[in-house]
Write a protein that holds these residues in place. Structure first.
Motif, PDB file in Angstrom:
ATOM      1  N   GLN A  21       0.837  -1.199   0.000  1.00 18.80           N
ATOM      2  CA  GLN A  21       0.000   0.000   0.000  1.00 18.80           C
ATOM      3  C   GLN A  21       0.875   1.254   0.000  1.00 18.80           C
ATOM      4  N   ASN A  22       1.907   1.268   0.823  1.00 21.44           N
ATOM      5  CA  ASN A  22       2.824   2.414   0.861  1.00 21.44           C
ATOM      6  C   ASN A  22       3.521   2.604  -0.476  1.00 21.44           C
ATOM      7  N   HIS A  24       2.351   1.775  -3.470  1.00 22.64           N
ATOM      8  CA  HIS A  24       1.394   2.325  -4.432  1.00 22.64           C
ATOM      9  C   HIS A  24       1.085   3.796  -4.145  1.00 22.64           C
ATOM     10  N   ARG A  25       1.032   4.172  -2.863  1.00 21.73           N
ATOM     11  CA  ARG A  25       0.804   5.584  -2.527  1.00 21.73           C
ATOM     12  C   ARG A  25       1.974   6.435  -3.009  1.00 21.73           C
ATOM     13  N   THR A  26       3.189   5.965  -2.742  1.00 19.27           N
ATOM     14  CA  THR A  26       4.385   6.695  -3.163  1.00 19.27           C
ATOM     15  C   THR A  26       4.421   6.855  -4.679  1.00 19.27           C
ATOM     16  N   SER A  28       1.882   6.692  -6.835  1.00 17.55           N
ATOM     17  CA  SER A  28       0.810   7.550  -7.341  1.00 17.55           C
ATOM     18  C   SER A  28       1.134   9.017  -7.092  1.00 17.55           C
ATOM     19  N   GLU A  29       1.739   9.325  -5.942  1.00 16.09           N
ATOM     20  CA  GLU A  29       2.130  10.711  -5.663  1.00 16.09           C
ATOM     21  C   GLU A  29       3.237  11.170  -6.604  1.00 16.09           C
ATOM     22  N   HIS A  43      -1.889   2.869  -9.737  1.00 13.18           N
ATOM     23  CA  HIS A  43      -1.360   2.843  -8.369  1.00 13.18           C
ATOM     24  C   HIS A  43      -2.400   3.320  -7.369  1.00 13.18           C
ATOM     25  N   MET A  44      -3.207   4.302  -7.741  1.00 12.75           N
ATOM     26  CA  MET A  44      -4.253   4.785  -6.831  1.00 12.75           C
ATOM     27  C   MET A  44      -5.300   3.696  -6.577  1.00 12.75           C
ATOM     28  N   TYR A  47      -3.799   1.154  -4.260  1.00 10.10           N
ATOM     29  CA  TYR A  47      -3.727   1.715  -2.905  1.00 10.10           C
ATOM     30  C   TYR A  47      -5.084   1.602  -2.213  1.00 10.10           C
ATOM     31  N   LYS A  48      -6.141   2.007  -2.922  1.00 10.47           N
ATOM     32  CA  LYS A  48      -7.486   1.970  -2.335  1.00 10.47           C
ATOM     33  C   LYS A  48      -7.926   0.535  -2.048  1.00 10.47           C
ATOM     34  N   GLU A  51      -6.455  -0.689   1.087  1.00 12.44           N
ATOM     35  CA  GLU A  51      -7.062  -0.131   2.301  1.00 12.44           C
ATOM     36  C   GLU A  51      -8.041  -1.135   2.896  1.00 12.44           C
TER      37      GLU A  51
END
Length: 71
Positions: A21-22, A24-26, A28-29, A43-44, A47-48, A51
């Motif tokens: 998850q981390n 994919h967050r990284t 996507s940012e 990636h978003m 990430y979702k 969750e």
């Protein structure tokens, strides 16, 4: 039927899910600042999705701060 998972197995799955998850967050940012919209959305979405996985695993471990995963 494979049987029930041990608490240790669930904790390992939770750790792996949180790490993914981390990641994919990284990603996507990082991609948000570029024109790679398709990759950013990939990636978003992941990430979702993770969750929900993290919430369900925390619930299975008895985390009192997590409501039922389907609510």
């Amino acid at each position: 039927f494979m049987g029930l998972r041990t608490e240790n197995e669930i904790e390992l799955m939770l750790d792996k899910a949180e790490r993914k998850q981390n990641y994919h967050r990284t990603m996507s940012e990082k991609l948000r600042k570029t024109e790679h919209m398709k990759d950013m959305l990939f990636h978003m979405r992941n990430y979702k999705a993770l969750e929900g996985v993290v919430k369900a695993l925390r619930w299975a471990l008895g985390d009192k701060n997590v409501e039922h995963p389907l609510e």
